[in-house]
Design an enzyme around this catalytic site. Structure first.
Site, mmCIF file in Angstrom:
data_model
loop_
_atom_site.group_PDB
_atom_site.id
_atom_site.type_symbol
_atom_site.label_atom_id
_atom_site.label_comp_id
_atom_site.label_asym_id
_atom_site.label_seq_id
_atom_site.Cartn_x
_atom_site.Cartn_y
_atom_site.Cartn_z
ATOM 1 N N HIS A 159 66.379 92.813 143.693
ATOM 2 C CA HIS A 159 65.645 92.593 142.431
ATOM 3 C C HIS A 159 65.565 91.111 142.098
ATOM 4 O O HIS A 159 65.442 90.742 140.935
ATOM 5 C CB HIS A 159 66.294 93.355 141.270
ATOM 6 C CG HIS A 159 66.595 94.788 141.577
ATOM 7 N ND1 HIS A 159 65.732 95.816 141.314
ATOM 8 C CD2 HIS A 159 67.684 95.346 142.162
ATOM 9 C CE1 HIS A 159 66.266 96.966 141.720
ATOM 10 N NE2 HIS A 159 67.458 96.700 142.244
ATOM 11 N N SER A 280 50.415 65.770 143.789
ATOM 12 C CA SER A 280 49.444 66.122 142.767
ATOM 13 C C SER A 280 48.631 64.882 142.433
ATOM 14 O O SER A 280 49.123 63.762 142.498
ATOM 15 C CB SER A 280 50.173 66.624 141.522
ATOM 16 O OG SER A 280 49.378 66.435 140.377
ATOM 17 N N LYS A 286 55.220 65.501 141.555
ATOM 18 C CA LYS A 286 55.045 66.768 142.262
ATOM 19 C C LYS A 286 55.089 66.631 143.787
ATOM 20 O O LYS A 286 54.574 65.688 144.355
ATOM 21 C CB LYS A 286 53.684 67.399 141.894
ATOM 22 C CG LYS A 286 53.597 67.938 140.487
ATOM 23 C CD LYS A 286 54.532 69.113 140.215
ATOM 24 C CE LYS A 286 54.073 70.389 140.883
ATOM 25 N NZ LYS A 286 52.844 70.912 140.318
ATOM 26 N N GLU A 293 52.463 78.216 150.775
ATOM 27 C CA GLU A 293 51.538 78.892 149.846
ATOM 28 C C GLU A 293 50.301 79.408 150.589
ATOM 29 O O GLU A 293 49.816 80.511 150.329
ATOM 30 C CB GLU A 293 51.107 77.939 148.732
ATOM 31 C CG GLU A 293 52.200 77.675 147.715
ATOM 32 C CD GLU A 293 51.774 76.617 146.707
ATOM 33 O OE1 GLU A 293 51.558 76.971 145.553
ATOM 34 O OE2 GLU A 293 51.661 75.437 147.085
#
Ligand code: ARG
Length: 466
Positions: A159, A280, A286, A293
């Site tokens: 979980h 970024s 960033k 991804e």
């Protein structure tokens, strides 16, 4: 034949509508099949010569003409024409340009329907073999990391909550298992890809005395397809491959999702190499995990291709229908996506830094050895349900005192159950918990090392020999 002259010109009085020509053409995407189409044609022509349907000389001329066409394409001297519709007709027309009239005999005892099915099977077989090689390489990467991290402690989750400590090596071996099954599925699908349609003709077979076994042998197929109607029409082998591929991508996506999570400052388990990330345009701090991804994102298109192919097939009556031309783009994109995705993961993992201290620290949070306490009480005679309750009391105490279970005083632990004695403390440590899970499939470092050793053998057994 000039490009505007159709193979079916005998039956028609009107030219093909210009839009229809573009709409029905597939050469813009199927030209990548050229090598396999030519291999199939060479085998066919050789067989026609061997059994005397054409002369040996004619066969030899056709085969060398096809080789010349292949060379032209290889070396960029070939211009594909939409009017010639697809890769097959482009090549046949070029052959006729090269060798003259005799080139027109190549299509004897053959139809584009058995031709395209043969070409796609040959192409896919090579594609599967290349992917199998890549999965072998990825398997080696997993085993290398698993061996190196056999003692590295990290939290195991259920979980997405800290559950029990595991080793990083054990976690990576879970990925290894997924990739082994992916190889098995591709190998299995390959068996059904590797069957020869040629000889099926348009749908019913051919009136010429062809030798299908000879063609199958030449092209490395295991056997000729049994039924001509089935051979030209079904694309279940493409669907099976895409289904196996969708699972490969789902696995890569799950691994990628973990890498994304682990690379956040909140987890802090890993640092991806700069070369595999981007920044970024606005936020200077960033460092984005783009590669994982995209691995996750690219699973979507392959799953989509599987759905597209299933729907493509479901309404088709026997035998060949033009619908089947639509199998190519999903198939090609699936092959391309797997190729790039497997490469990305295999190259990213060895450059990734694992923050072992941070993993260990996080493994201590969330009382992950509570099950070990319960198991300890069971070994002292308490039924598991009562042991669970007593261990739960100890967790509550630890929460109140804001300490780990192993930092509770013996007196406090005894208050939870009088069966607890001094020897509980090594049981409550992370190392104790790991070492206790010392059986096949368990997370104990000893087991991880044994699993890695077996993994090398199992990987070698799946190694595909062409
Ligand atoms: N380009 C076609 C395909 O991809 C080749 C077969 C066409 N056959 C036909 N009878 N129209 O399926």
């Amino acid at each position: 034949m000039p490009p505007s002259e159709k193979a079916w010109k005998g039956r028609f009085t009107q030219p093909t509508d210009a839009f229809v020509e573009t709409f029905t053409a597939s050469v813009s995407f199927d030209h990548r099949l050229y090598r396999h189409d030519i291999a199939g044609s060479k085998a066919h022509a050789t067989m026609l010569g061997a059994v005397g349907i054409i002369s040996q000389d004619e066969a030899a001329t056709i085969v060398s003409g096809l080789a010349a066409v292949e060379k032209d394409i290889d070396e960029g001297r070939f211009s594909w024409s939409i009017e010639r519709e697809d890769v097959h007709m482009n090549i046949e027309a070029a052959l006729i340009e090269h060798v003259g009239e005799v080139g027109k005999k190549l299509h004897t005892a053959r139809s584009r329907n058995d031709q395209v099915a043969t070409t796609v099977r040959l192409y896919l077989r090579d594609g599967i073999d290349a992917l199998l090689d890549q999965l072998q390489a990825l398997g080696q990467v997993f085993l290398l990391i698993a061996e190196r991290e056999a003692d590295t402690i990290m939290p195991g989750f259920t979980h997405l909550q800290v559950a029990q400590p595991v080793t990083l090596g054990h976690h990576i071996l879970a990925w290894f298992e997924m990739s082994l099954r992916d190889q098995e599925r591709l190998l299995d699908a390959r068996k059904r890809v590797n069957v020869l349609p040629l000889g099926a003709g348009a749908l019913a077979g051919t009136s010429f005395p062809i030798d299908r076994d000879m063609v199958a042998r030449t092209l490395g197929f295991s056997c000729p397809a049994e039924n001509s109607l089935d051979a030209v029409s079904d694309r279940d082998f493409v669907i099976e491959f895409t289904a196996a591929s969708a699972l490969v991508m789902v696995h890569l996506s799950r691994m990628a999702e973990e890498l994304v999570l682990w690379s956040t400052p909140q987890f802090g388990f890993i640092e991806l190499a700069d070369g595999f990330c981007t920044g970024s345009s606005i936020m200077p701090q960033k460092k984005n995990p783009d590669v994982p991804e995209l691995l996750r994102g690219k699973s979507a298109r392959v799953i989509g291709h599987l759905a597209a192919l299933l729907v493509l097939m479901k309404g088709q009556p026997l035998a060949y229908n033009k619908d089947n031309q639509e199998d190519k783009e999903p198939l090609f994109d699936t092959l391309d996506t797997l190729k790039d995705s497997l490469r990305a993961l295999a190259e990213l993992l060895p450059t990734t830094t694992f923050h072992r201290d941070r993993m260990r620290l996080e493994a201590t949070r969330g009382y992950p050895t509570a099950t070990d306490l319960a198991d300890y009480l069971v070994r002292r005679g308490l039924p598991f349900r009562d042991a669970h309750e007593a261990a739960g009391r100890a967790v509550r105490l630890a929460i109140e005192q804001k300490v780990d279970l192993s930092a509770l005083a013996l007196a406090d632990l005894k208050a939870c159950s009088p069966l607890i004695a001094e020897d509980i403390f090594p049981v409550l440590t992370l190392e104790g918990s790991l070492a206790a899970r010392d059986h096949l499939g368990g997370t104990a470092p000893r087991q991880v090392r044994a699993a890695v050793a077996r993994g090398h053998e199992r990987l070698a057994q799946l190694k595909h020999v062409k």
